[in-house]
Design a protein around this motif. Structure first.
Motif, PDB file in Angstrom:
ATOM      1  N   THR A  34       0.816  -1.221   0.000  1.00 50.13           N
ATOM      2  CA  THR A  34       0.000   0.000   0.000  1.00 50.13           C
ATOM      3  C   THR A  34       0.845   1.264   0.000  1.00 50.13           C
ATOM      4  O   THR A  34       0.342   2.339  -0.357  1.00 50.13           O
ATOM      5  N   GLU A  35       2.115   1.161   0.383  1.00 43.40           N
ATOM      6  CA  GLU A  35       2.951   2.347   0.517  1.00 43.40           C
ATOM      7  C   GLU A  35       4.050   2.471  -0.531  1.00 43.40           C
ATOM      8  O   GLU A  35       4.559   3.567  -0.768  1.00 43.40           O
ATOM      9  N   THR A  36       4.417   1.377  -1.169  1.00 43.84           N
ATOM     10  CA  THR A  36       5.505   1.403  -2.152  1.00 43.84           C
ATOM     11  C   THR A  36       4.965   1.759  -3.528  1.00 43.84           C
ATOM     12  O   THR A  36       4.120   1.055  -4.082  1.00 43.84           O
ATOM     13  N   PRO A  58       0.920   2.482  -5.928  1.00 41.63           N
ATOM     14  CA  PRO A  58       1.118   1.180  -5.279  1.00 41.63           C
ATOM     15  C   PRO A  58       0.233   0.103  -5.906  1.00 41.63           C
ATOM     16  O   PRO A  58      -0.707   0.392  -6.650  1.00 41.63           O
ATOM     17  N   CYS A 103      -4.154   0.575  -3.558  1.00 40.54           N
ATOM     18  CA  CYS A 103      -4.374   1.992  -3.274  1.00 40.54           C
ATOM     19  C   CYS A 103      -5.514   2.149  -2.287  1.00 40.54           C
ATOM     20  O   CYS A 103      -6.579   1.523  -2.454  1.00 40.54           O
ATOM     21  N   TRP A 112       9.809  -5.891  -0.706  1.00 39.15           N
ATOM     22  CA  TRP A 112       8.635  -5.645  -1.549  1.00 39.15           C
ATOM     23  C   TRP A 112       8.353  -6.855  -2.436  1.00 39.15           C
ATOM     24  O   TRP A 112       7.199  -7.242  -2.626  1.00 39.15           O
TER      25      TRP A 112
END
Length: 404
Positions: free
Chosen positions: A273-275, A297, A300, A331
């Protein structure tokens, strides 16, 4: 400052039963107007009432839009006095402007959480219901009829509402017509054009610039993740279906997968969700070259932390990965777990010739098994996109959602 405050006797009606209720109007802390009786209390900020004045100089009823010029809006305007009668709340402001508000209009805009939630659930967007393998067959068996959708507004409303809630619908009894997808979209609004045109043909071809146009296995993916404004809904009309065992559909509810990861694999979920990932598409269609890039990401989230979009397509994931080098190995671990769950939860089925499959392209991931393509055994699918904004608008119109 003198403030005139009056109460009024009104008749309310609930389920056809009328009753008398004493409605009191008062000013609270120089900033709010409070309307209350023994059963309810409505509280409105004065600045909001002034901003939403319904008089002809402040509001255009033909365009249903505000005319107030906020660049020249009077500073520190306050309520001078209020007066109520059997139908309206009347306000005189400190700049001598006067406003009148219908009580029913105010009631519909009550600031209470209950009232706001009722309005949003009824008119904003239907709340989605995620599903897994066990719940899919019920969705698939509840198909819609082409002629009903084309000729009946109630059937059209039911179809769009089901599509919004479950993210996938099936339409049967479609004519053998290349324009079926377009005619369905025309019932809603208008088609969404992309770099691949308005309608696009999914069939095996030797000059393919997109992996969908091969007869190989098509990995699970969302369409056009390299668009910031990704088309919301994909319609696929199976005009000709392969007679071999191949060419079957794979489908999974990406929101269900995301929620499962949030609960069972929170660290992986956080990374996805953050990368920010670079998605791209570099090719040409009908001789027109294009180079699309969008960064977002895999999962989202909206402002409330709910999943609003899933971006996933291994072929369209760019070789440029513009993130901190140290998080890349972790990741990939998160991505591997995501893909594992996607294929574990994916449903397999094969649409019959003539069927139309509709699905939420920013929620569901789809794929296809490989098939043999020969002169006597072809697969010919006509696809088209439409945006969710157009669908939601049509749905509100069908629900008579003019909320004045």
């Amino acid at each position: 400052m003198f403030r005139k405050i009056l109460s009024c006797q009104r008749t309310f009606s609930t389920s056809g039963i009328s009753y008398q209720s004493l409605l009191n109007a008062r000013i609270e802390n120089d900033k709010f107007v409070v309307l209350e009786n023994s059963q309810e209390k409505l509280k409105f900020p004065g600045i909001w009432l002034r901003d939403n004045c319904q008089c002809g100089s402040c509001f255009d009823k033909n365009t249903q839009s505000r005319k107030i010029d906020w660049e020249n809006f009077p500073k520190d305007v306050k309520i001078d006095s209020i007066e109520s009668n059997s139908n309206n709340l009347n306000i005189k402001w400190s700049d001598d402007h006067k406003s009148s508000f219908d009580y029913d209009w105010l009631k519909k805009r009550d600031f209470s959480k209950t009232s706001q939630n009722t309005y949003l659930s009824k008119y904003y967007r239907p709340k989605y219901k995620s599903w897994n393998k066990e719940g899919f067959e019920k969705i698939r068996s509840s198909y819609f009829d082409y002629n009903d959708i084309i000729h009946n507004d109630e059937a059209l409303k039911d179809w769009l509402e089901s599509l919004a809630v479950y993210g996938v619908t099936f339409i049967k009894n479609n004519p053998k017509d290349k324009n079926v997808a377009r005619k369905l979209i025309d019932r809603i609004g208008f088609i969404r054009q992309t770099t691949y045109g308005e309608e696009y043909i999914v069939k095996a071809r030797p000059d393919a610039t997109n992996q969908a146009y091969l007869s190989n296995k098509l990995q699970m993916h969302s369409d056009l993740p390299y668009y910031e404004y990704t088309p919301g809904v994909n319609l696929l009309h199976y005009l000709v279906q392969t007679k071999t065992n191949g060419g079957s559909n794979l489908l999974v509810d990406g929101f269900y997968v995301a929620d499962l990861m949030r609960r069972e694999h929170p660290e992986h979920y956080k990374l996805l969700t953050e990368t920010v990932v670079d998605w791209n598409d570099i090719a040409s269609e009908n001789g027109v070259p294009f180079h699309n890039i969008y960064r977002a990401p895999v999962i989202c989230l909206d402002m409330e932390g709910n999943c609003r979009r899933v971006n996933f397509s291994t072929p369209q994931r760019d070789t440029h990965f513009n993130v901190d080098v140290n998080i890349v190995p972790d990741w990939y671990d998160a991505l591997r777990k995501f893909i594992e769950i996607v294929y574990k939860e994916a449903v397999h089925f094969k649409n019959n010739e003539g069927d139309v499959l509709c699905f939420n392209n920013i929620r569901l991931l789809h794929g296809r098994t490989g098939y043999d393509d020969t002169d006597t055994n072809v697969r010919y699918v006509i696809g088209a996109f439409i945006d969710w904004d157009i669908i939601y608008s049509k749905l509100r119109v069908l629900k008579n959602a003019k909320y004045n």
